[in-house]
Design a protein around this motif. Structure first.
Motif, mmCIF file in Angstrom:
data_model
loop_
_atom_site.group_PDB
_atom_site.id
_atom_site.type_symbol
_atom_site.label_atom_id
_atom_site.label_comp_id
_atom_site.label_asym_id
_atom_site.label_seq_id
_atom_site.Cartn_x
_atom_site.Cartn_y
_atom_site.Cartn_z
ATOM 1 N N MET A 14 0.944 -1.010 -0.353
ATOM 2 C CA MET A 14 -0.396 0.079 -0.415
ATOM 3 C C MET A 14 1.128 1.472 -0.102
ATOM 4 O O MET A 14 -0.253 2.637 -0.959
ATOM 5 C CB MET A 14 -0.643 0.346 1.021
ATOM 6 C CG MET A 14 -2.299 -0.835 1.295
ATOM 7 S SD MET A 14 -2.571 -0.837 3.001
ATOM 8 C CE MET A 14 -4.258 -2.285 1.923
ATOM 9 N N VAL A 15 1.965 1.796 0.826
ATOM 10 C CA VAL A 15 2.656 2.271 0.805
ATOM 11 C C VAL A 15 3.466 2.854 -0.908
ATOM 12 O O VAL A 15 3.996 3.922 -0.941
ATOM 13 C CB VAL A 15 4.231 2.191 1.521
ATOM 14 C CG1 VAL A 15 5.415 2.762 1.421
ATOM 15 C CG2 VAL A 15 3.398 2.308 3.390
ATOM 16 N N GLY A 16 3.400 1.683 -1.517
ATOM 17 C CA GLY A 16 3.405 2.473 -3.163
ATOM 18 C C GLY A 16 2.225 2.094 -3.832
ATOM 19 O O GLY A 16 3.299 2.966 -5.360
ATOM 20 N N GLN A 17 1.046 2.594 -3.471
ATOM 21 C CA GLN A 17 0.228 2.902 -4.170
ATOM 22 C C GLN A 17 -0.258 3.909 -3.666
ATOM 23 O O GLN A 17 -0.216 4.591 -2.458
ATOM 24 C CB GLN A 17 -0.669 2.305 -4.523
ATOM 25 C CG GLN A 17 -1.278 1.361 -3.251
ATOM 26 C CD GLN A 17 -2.283 0.186 -3.810
ATOM 27 O OE1 GLN A 17 -2.420 -0.369 -4.709
ATOM 28 N NE2 GLN A 17 -3.329 -0.109 -2.414
ATOM 29 N N ASP A 18 -1.480 4.308 -3.971
ATOM 30 C CA ASP A 18 -1.859 5.623 -3.473
ATOM 31 C C ASP A 18 -2.970 5.254 -2.200
ATOM 32 O O ASP A 18 -4.573 5.555 -2.134
ATOM 33 C CB ASP A 18 -3.350 6.073 -4.156
ATOM 34 C CG ASP A 18 -2.838 6.611 -5.745
ATOM 35 O OD1 ASP A 18 -1.611 6.890 -5.663
ATOM 36 O OD2 ASP A 18 -3.617 6.624 -6.837
ATOM 37 N N GLY A 19 -2.643 4.609 -1.172
ATOM 38 C CA GLY A 19 -2.326 4.233 0.088
ATOM 39 C C GLY A 19 -3.788 3.248 0.079
ATOM 40 O O GLY A 19 -3.914 2.562 -0.433
ATOM 41 N N ILE B 8 -2.659 5.693 4.476
ATOM 42 C CA ILE B 8 -3.078 4.384 4.598
ATOM 43 C C ILE B 8 -3.470 4.252 6.022
ATOM 44 O O ILE B 8 -2.993 4.888 7.202
ATOM 45 C CB ILE B 8 -1.979 3.502 5.430
ATOM 46 C CG1 ILE B 8 -1.446 2.792 4.011
ATOM 47 C CG2 ILE B 8 -3.168 2.230 5.514
ATOM 48 C CD1 ILE B 8 0.378 2.129 3.778
ATOM 49 N N ARG B 9 -5.333 3.621 6.209
ATOM 50 C CA ARG B 9 -5.953 3.804 7.711
ATOM 51 C C ARG B 9 -5.677 3.195 8.282
ATOM 52 O O ARG B 9 -6.138 1.753 7.065
ATOM 53 C CB ARG B 9 -7.214 4.320 7.126
ATOM 54 C CG ARG B 9 -7.136 6.534 7.492
ATOM 55 C CD ARG B 9 -8.305 6.123 7.008
ATOM 56 N NE ARG B 9 -9.766 5.741 5.803
ATOM 57 C CZ ARG B 9 -10.742 5.381 6.550
ATOM 58 N NH1 ARG B 9 -10.825 5.141 8.081
ATOM 59 N NH2 ARG B 9 -11.461 4.942 5.434
ATOM 60 N N VAL B 10 -5.803 2.470 9.408
ATOM 61 C CA VAL B 10 -5.625 1.187 9.809
ATOM 62 C C VAL B 10 -6.123 1.037 11.005
ATOM 63 O O VAL B 10 -5.802 2.095 12.429
ATOM 64 C CB VAL B 10 -4.185 0.967 10.659
ATOM 65 C CG1 VAL B 10 -4.154 -0.380 11.369
ATOM 66 C CG2 VAL B 10 -3.092 0.906 9.430
#
Length: 255
Positions: free
Chosen positions: A132-137, A181-183
């Motif tokens: 996810m870090v490498g895409q848009d979240g 990124i929401r967790v």
């Protein structure tokens, strides 16, 4: 009925062969997401895929043992290879395990329960954020429990693991917020699932009524009610919700 727009997105759900995981996978598909159904139970996972297909959705099953990093990495790769992205991840796989007083619990049982319920969430999250870090979240939801907030007799390993899931969730939420990124976590009360049946709670009518009575509505929850909370957390309606242990337990009253 609330409808979210998840068209063109991909969701991964671990432990999706039954119970809360299956209902969560079905809920994502109902809102338009393609779903990776991850579980060690290959037959149950295939049934979930069939249910999604019967509803007009897209899904694929992948054998995933969350105690193996190579499995969770393959799970993420499957999402990207099959559907082009990983937008939502629900780390739901878990076990109840042995029911013994803390001092009587066998070390092997402790290690197995913690390895699946806590370490398995960490392994899954690690593989998911790496992509996810490498895409848009993206959005990650970890399945904790109301027992991540309170104690419960003869369940020390499970309780400790679920408390750990909440700490992991809150920490990761801060670490990856700048990457969009929401967790979050969901903390269900006692839900009508195979885990309760295997633990003897739903098969013992007296115990069932006692546990149900600890919830304000005097009943156990349904998997669909937890799935609805998970999908809401993944939607834009929850865009300012991060690091939250969302409790869905009818005001559970512990011992």
């Amino acid at each position: 009925m609330v409808q979210y727009d998840f068209d063109g997105t991909t969701a991964v759900v671990t432990g999706a062969a039954s119970g809360i995981g299956r209902q969560t996978a079905l809920e994502f598909a109902r809102h338009g997401a393609s779903v990776v159904v991850a579980d060690v139970d290959d037959n149950g996972a295939a049934e979930t895929v069939d249910l999604i297909a019967d509803g007009g959705g897209e899904a694929v099953a992948v054998h995933t043992d969350v105690t193996e990093m190579s499995d969770v990495e393959r799970m993420v790769e499957t999402a990207v290879d099959e559907f082009g992205s990983l937008d939502y991840a629900v780390n739901n796989a878990g076990v109840g395990g042995a029911q013994e007083p803390t001092g009587d619990l066998d070390e092997a049982d402790w290690e197995r329960i913690v390895d699946i319920n806590l370490n398995g969430v960490w392994r899954s999250l690690s593989a998911e954020v790496d992509h996810m870090v490498g895409q848009d979240g993206g959005v990650i939801v970890n399945m904790a429990s109301v027992l991540g907030h309170v104690g419960f007799q003869n369940a020390s390993a499970y309780v400790a693991a679920k408390h750990g899931v909440l700490g992991l969730t809150k920490t990761a939420a801060w670490e990856y917020a700048d990457d969009d990124i929401r967790v979050n976590a969901v903390c269900p009360g006692f839900i009508e699932t195979n885990m309760l049946e295997e633990g003897g709670i739903t098969s013992d009518e007296q115990l069932r009524q006692e546990i149900a009575g600890r919830h304000s509505q005097n009943r156990l929850g349904e998997p669909e009610e937890i799935a609805a909370a998970v999908v809401w957390l993944c939607s834009d309606a929850a865009s300012f919700t991060n690091g939250e242990p969302l409790t869905v337990d009818s005001g559970y009253r512990g011992i």
